[in-house]
Design an enzyme around this catalytic site. Structure first.
Site, PDB file in Angstrom:
ATOM      1  N   TYR A  77       0.792  -1.221   0.000  1.00  0.00           N
ATOM      2  CA  TYR A  77       0.000   0.000   0.000  1.00  0.00           C
ATOM      3  C   TYR A  77       0.834   1.285   0.000  1.00  0.00           C
ATOM      4  O   TYR A  77       0.270   2.375   0.002  1.00  0.00           O
ATOM      5  CB  TYR A  77      -0.936   0.003   1.209  1.00  0.00           C
ATOM      6  CG  TYR A  77      -1.927  -1.110   1.191  1.00  0.00           C
ATOM      7  CD1 TYR A  77      -2.950  -1.135   0.227  1.00  0.00           C
ATOM      8  CD2 TYR A  77      -1.859  -2.164   2.087  1.00  0.00           C
ATOM      9  CE1 TYR A  77      -3.868  -2.174   0.204  1.00  0.00           C
ATOM     10  CE2 TYR A  77      -2.779  -3.200   2.052  1.00  0.00           C
ATOM     11  CZ  TYR A  77      -3.771  -3.201   1.111  1.00  0.00           C
ATOM     12  OH  TYR A  77      -4.679  -4.226   1.078  1.00  0.00           O
TER      13      TYR A  77
ATOM     14  N   HIS B  85      -9.966   1.246  -4.310  1.00  0.00           N
ATOM     15  CA  HIS B  85      -9.015   0.511  -3.468  1.00  0.00           C
ATOM     16  C   HIS B  85      -7.625   0.680  -4.063  1.00  0.00           C
ATOM     17  O   HIS B  85      -7.481   0.695  -5.290  1.00  0.00           O
ATOM     18  CB  HIS B  85      -9.407  -0.966  -3.378  1.00  0.00           C
ATOM     19  CG  HIS B  85     -10.695  -1.183  -2.654  1.00  0.00           C
ATOM     20  ND1 HIS B  85     -10.794  -1.173  -1.289  1.00  0.00           N
ATOM     21  CD2 HIS B  85     -11.956  -1.361  -3.111  1.00  0.00           C
ATOM     22  CE1 HIS B  85     -12.062  -1.365  -0.927  1.00  0.00           C
ATOM     23  NE2 HIS B  85     -12.794  -1.466  -2.010  1.00  0.00           N
TER      24      HIS B  85
END
Lengths: 150, 150, 150, 150, 150, 150, 150, 150, 150, 150, 150, 150
Positions: free
Chosen positions: K22, K100
């Protein structure tokens, strides 16, 4: 004895993809290894690449009609779902040895096309092509012996 | 080079069971074929039969400790569910080639033990033992070459 | 007629486990009942207990070689997953009757080993052993009749 | 002792269907065998055929009310999905032995109706009717003994 | 307002089966309770029992043709798998309330026939019949109101 | 008798969402209908809305401690997966009636929270609240009667 | 207090396999740690290794008969599918604590044998043996207290 | 040539149910169309309706005994789960053509009874009855030709 | 060393729910036991109850920021499906020991939140809290030792 | 009326593959039969073979643009998984009849491509082509009639 | 144009968790990037974080009532199972873009909440927020255009 | 920056199929919109249509070799099952953005090919092409920045 080596989906790119699993041998280098091995075994060999399972199937039927003795094939990405090829393999009476460079069972994959082959060999890296050719020669010889006996 | 050939669950009864699938070669005849083939390849070979996956596992660890170079094995009925052997295979660093006389993929079966092997060869009838030995020799040689290079 | 009664996984502990399901008859008491019943039917009977499916398999093959006429077996815990025994049952040509004291279907269980037996009897408590012996005698007699007719 | 033998879905056609699995004994011949066997065991027996699971259920309740001692039944095609009969079996307190001529476990089938029976017997061909009657007699006797003891 | 109360598979035996779940009220007692409740609500009520889903379906179509206003039904064992009744419910335009005495969701069961009903009520023991009648009356009234408004 | 009506996930938005399925009655209108119905039945009623299953659970325990007699609840979106509420329902000993305005079985949904309720009522549109209250009153009365009898 | 520590499938090879998950502690070192910990807790401890689930089961029954107070066991590879051991655990009344060095839940595995144990402890590396012994002592003490109270 | 047209579960209500899928042709109109078509093909035809799969099965066996040449059937709701009929179809040696007015494959449904038929035709609305009769005639003719040739 | 003990979904009601499984110890009594045990181990302990997995997650992050050394938690009903907490556990670097009073594996449940914990302990009744604290102390000490060594 | 008959995956090899199931009619013989039947029905017919589902799709779109009236197709091996063709069928507004020579339902196969067709006909051997043409003519006529009526 | 950016389960901890997937951008840094991007597009933006799906839902309804034009949301851990949010998204008529940072499809995850959004964007790291805002602006503009045209 | 826009299975027919879902924009109109958008972003763009996944794969490899900077692709019907393309995407190191006009998650579909892409964008109708190009430009710029930094 004359064999056809067929390279299926994405195999022309071998050596470029996931080298930590499949190694770095490129398609032309592999072709050399296959030809050298075939020569050593005194068998003729033809090598064919395609990304189309239709072409792959057509080529298989042609080989059958042309009197090729056996097929050694890494069906590559076709192994995940080509029922066309599986049924084609179930139709022709040539000995067919399907090979894959990695152990697909360890990776939880079961080849769809392999269900139509006579034998399946998994793992061994590029050596699987040489072992596949040897296995196919054995199948051809067994078949010849049976025919002679009949 | 020294190899161990291990015959697993129900393999001592080969030739007695489903002969239309597995042929009629009995275990002692097969042993002769294996020994002759090994001699031709100039490798030592030991053959071991058991119906106990515990014995099979113990024998594998012993082979590892005794310096055996590689294992060729038809795990037989153990292939359907012996996680003990799969984990054992995942532990030892010996090259392991699992073989089966019929093409299990065509029969919809995926070997549990095969997931721990380096290579899996399916089909070819009794010839699978000879091809399996040849494949194992290649794995041993590759490993030796890597060690020498390191 | 000579029958082998084989008691599989955990059966030596019968009467100690879940008595509300399986009753309180202990193994030695059961053996007496079996022997008395066999005597009444004028058949010889041998009883064998083991927790090892390898031993169970070896014993089955031995029975086959020794000319035993049929096997009556409560495979016990082996029924949940011994493919070794299932394949063993599929190999030998002896009549095999698998029995369980409770109705496994009512409990949602399907015996793996039962798939290799000739007949399966579920429920009846300890009486299942006597009914199993009677069923096995019928299978033996049918087989003898077929042989005689051939 | 009075038993009811119930023949379920398609059983009136036995001997006509899949004779290589079920044999060629026709329904009337079977009835004779059952009656002879019952006579030998000194039990009364009534035989009932139907293709309707509603009739089958009604007949079961009637048997319960009429004081029949036990039921032996080949539920035939009802075994694949009649929850009506399973629940009916779970309601009545009569001993019920469900029988099938082939080993359904070997064929991968698990009887729905069998989950409501006291015992299930699979395999043995037509002999399963005789063994089923014997098993039912044992259940009836056990029950009588328990009542007497209470 | 005229309602039909239909009792399906095995319901004629209520009070005899699993009394710890379903209570001990027998069918005739229940009928009295239903009739008393209907009288209190000033609705006519007819009660029908069958173990045949064919009869159940035929009766439903007849009710539709005869101008019955609504159906309250415990389909009993039919709920496990009668697609015949589900499709029948989907065909008729009568308000249908399916009821069951126990909370099937808590027991992990989902009624097949309930998928064709307008409303489903689960639990409440025998009271579910009275609540089901009240619910059906509401559906009938709503329908009448809609017709009047159109 | 004092009841708590609990409106769960997204229920405060009723009348705004999928009006072709759930109708156009808004939350405040519904509250009026509920209060009028409760008055008619001479029961006290409290209405509580929340989108938090934690708050829903806390409120349920508080109701139990405060001596509320029963709960009628449309758990709304909580019904798809709140094990917290299911376990909460399984803990408290209050009568709980879960209601939903549409027939969830016809839509292939099985409420997770409903497995912890005493009764579940599906369908009937907004009328399900009135029928749910009536059903809950019956459960409360049955419980009171049992206590009095003890 | 006397405890038996049982090491199951492949555990004799611990420290050799997947050291990044299981660490490098070898079996003899672990034995020392266990003995030291037991001494500190003033309990007697016996340690037993086997790759055979039959031997494992036999040893468990023997412990039960010999009056051992509790069992702490890492069933190792047996955890993937030994119903034999699960049923054995369900039979004996000794406190049994099953332990595994890694958190199997994080790896998506659910132990079959653990379903027969009283407690299961997952993770903590080699410390799981010490914590497992402490947990087992608590179970033994609770049991002793209950017996004394009876 | 004499054919039996059998209409199964709920088919007597055709034209009343889901007319946007199945059209508005009522059963008597359809009967006329079938008779006219049969006349044009010079075949005798008998039409039979039932909601009972037992009656359906009994009628099939009767047709077989009476020398009917073939069966054309829309099994209707029986197609969702009547193993009774599937097995009945597997028993009789009459040509059987199963038909459905909508394309069940497009709707994700696979007929259980269709597995016992010789041919299955899906879609075409009411025309499926005419095409089904033509298909059945072809099967009958093929069968007659084979018999003549034998 | 400072630990946080977190009690998840429905845990504030412990002792009230399923006492035959979970015992009768109420939350305040348990808190006393935990505090006494912590004192004995010379660790500080804070206890926190919530039915909200959002609050649970927020509290976990706060503990991480406040320098708490480890977490011992019975996630209660959150274990059935809180991916929020699982991911939260996967984010923080604190040692986390998840505990449950019953052996969830024996009940066929696999904790979702447990997949994010370092260790999981199942069974032991209320003792699981003390064993969980001891296990957490070991994890904290191992971590401290590693930091000191780095 | 002009129809296109399309032969999909492996169909050019018909008569060579599994003759015990599919018969021995070769592709050119079949073409003659189709042309003769079309002539008899006074419809034009074009026949097209391909092993490529891309070519198959392109040809379908071309037929739509060229004003072909309907398509009759044995999609052959494409039926196992060509979503490309299924979506293509869903796009064009031509009547499409999918045919297969064996009853795929009896073999447990459900055609993926068939879900996009208007009608599906299974079984009948080579006659399925003639019946398929007749069915397609009916669809074309119905469509023409609807257009004329509009 | 005024947009609401909602950060769901565990998103306040972004940059702390799995940075190799991430990235290391922390929440406050991201907020700056979002505000700068919004300014560039001349849209107002409000940012909201919560770990509670109840708060998330309440905030969504509030946005709808307050006349917010669209929502861009990374539902974070809520995506794994919040049916509450999915249904909330299905209720409000605001354009909703779910985003996302990683490609969830490549990781085998399918967002539950995404099924209620208008668009879903997966991958692109932190850039997904900017692309998500641009996508939402397009949806808002399309909607405005449609309203103006109506 | 030079991008390739690839249109997969059935995309050449867009605007003709399911217009209520996909809108009425035809392929040539879309091409204009794409070219105008690319011009505005100052990127070169090439557009390619094919119904053959083999051609699609060959074109992707060619793009890689020719130095194309990124690919934006609506794989169309290939998304349902082309492992060939998925593996091809996994091989090439070009940024790949897969786009679909509808929100496939809302329709319960998970793209097979999308698992090989860097980003996936679902929904937005034809705007998804413009947003996809913008997303791809960001991926290209990030990659260029990383290269420059290295």
């Amino acid at each position: 004895v004359k064999l056809l080596v067929m390279q299926g989906g994405n195999m022309s790119m071998m050596g470029h993809r996931l080298p930590e699993i499949y190694g770095t041998t490129k398609a032309p280098e592999l072709d050399e290894m296959i030809r050298a091995h075939a020569k050593e075994r005194s068998v003729e060999v033809e090598i064919f690449y395609t990304n189309s399972d239709a072409e792959f199937t057509d080529r298989t039927y042609k080989a059958w009609q042309d009197g090729i003795d056996g097929i050694v094939t890494n069906t590559g990405a076709f192994c995940f779902g080509s029922y066309l090829i599986r049924e084609c393999f179930n139709t022709v009476t040539l000995p067919i040895v399907e090979i894959h460079m990695s152990n697909q069972i360890a990776r939880g994959t079961m080849s769809v096309t392999g269900a139509g082959a006579d034998a399946v060999i998994l793992g061994l890296g590029v050596d699987v092509y040489m072992i596949g050719i040897d296995a196919c020669i054995r199948l051809v010889n067994r078949k010849t012996a049976r025919s002679a006996a009949a």
